[in-house]
Design a protein around this motif. Sequence first.
Motif, PDB file in Angstrom:
ATOM      1  N   THR A  33       0.836  -1.201   0.000  1.00  0.00           N
ATOM      2  CA  THR A  33       0.000   0.000   0.000  1.00  0.00           C
ATOM      3  C   THR A  33       0.873   1.254   0.000  1.00  0.00           C
ATOM      4  N   GLY A  34       0.261   2.391  -0.312  1.00  0.00           N
ATOM      5  CA  GLY A  34       0.982   3.653  -0.273  1.00  0.00           C
ATOM      6  C   GLY A  34       0.314   4.695  -1.141  1.00  0.00           C
ATOM      7  N   ASN A  35       1.047   5.769  -1.393  1.00  0.00           N
ATOM      8  CA  ASN A  35       0.595   6.847  -2.264  1.00  0.00           C
ATOM      9  C   ASN A  35       1.358   6.780  -3.579  1.00  0.00           C
ATOM     10  N   ASN A  63       5.252   6.587   1.098  1.00  0.00           N
ATOM     11  CA  ASN A  63       4.571   5.980   2.251  1.00  0.00           C
ATOM     12  C   ASN A  63       4.280   4.507   1.997  1.00  0.00           C
ATOM     13  N   ASP A 235      -2.537  11.229  -9.315  1.00  0.00           N
ATOM     14  CA  ASP A 235      -2.019  10.824  -8.011  1.00  0.00           C
ATOM     15  C   ASP A 235      -3.155  10.271  -7.156  1.00  0.00           C
ATOM     16  N   THR A 237      -3.886   6.912  -4.028  1.00  0.00           N
ATOM     17  CA  THR A 237      -3.396   5.804  -3.205  1.00  0.00           C
ATOM     18  C   THR A 237      -3.535   4.498  -3.983  1.00  0.00           C
TER      19      THR A 237
END
Length: 272
Positions: A33-35, A63, A235, A237
Amino acid sequence: MKKTALLAVAAALTTVSAGANAAVYSTTFQNLTGNFLISGFGVDTAGATDADLDSKFTVSLTNVNGKVTIEVPIAADYKVYAKAGSTSFIDFDGVVGPDLGVAYAANTLIGSGPLAVTNTSTKLVEFDFNGVGTTSLKLDGVSQAIPYSTGSITVSGAGATALFGSLLGLGSFLSGPVSGTVDILYTVSQDRIDITIDEANLIGGKFENALLTLDNMPAGFIPGKGAGNRDAIIDGTFASNGVIYAVSEPASMALLGLGMAGLAAVRRRKAA
């Protein structure tokens, strides 16, 4: 058929099964997971064609948490599958809930064709993101210093589009066969990966065009979603979990052929 002949067939099947397993290469995502921020893929230009684009864009993942394990395949023709239970989603509109992605209820064929990875001798890549200060990268079991900024590979077009199309949920934006290669440069930092993708040598459906379509889409192009921002940036997640695996087609055919031979031997024995 004699028992010894049946045993010989069984032994041959076992041998080919081992060979077939050796020709199965997996990419595993464990709660990744992340951005993400994708940039550099152009802007809304009336009448733009492939010749107007530089075929290069950047993907920055921040992240990041989770693990990725990649078994690098040898060059061959493959069928690429997503394993049952695998999921991948992205959210790019700021409203809670996925905007693009896919969940595979069964093992699903997502692509086929020549798959080759060059510009590297690495056979096993292991990323482990578990918070700042704990990120690790291993190449063939050997830990690398972080930041790691020398990553560079070239992937055949068929392999790249099958993988990226599934992960980003952009498969529906691509059409027609692809060939050629995609060059990928990457840098790994603490809880971050920066990737530059160059499709200059890719022939056929390009992700830069798919990203332009997404950025410039009118409201409702994706049911229930608004218009794209038309700012050359996407952009949001991401979340990926599951397995994508490539199966060598010759190995699969050899296994099938010997399997049929074994069945035929059993039938002949019963008939006797």
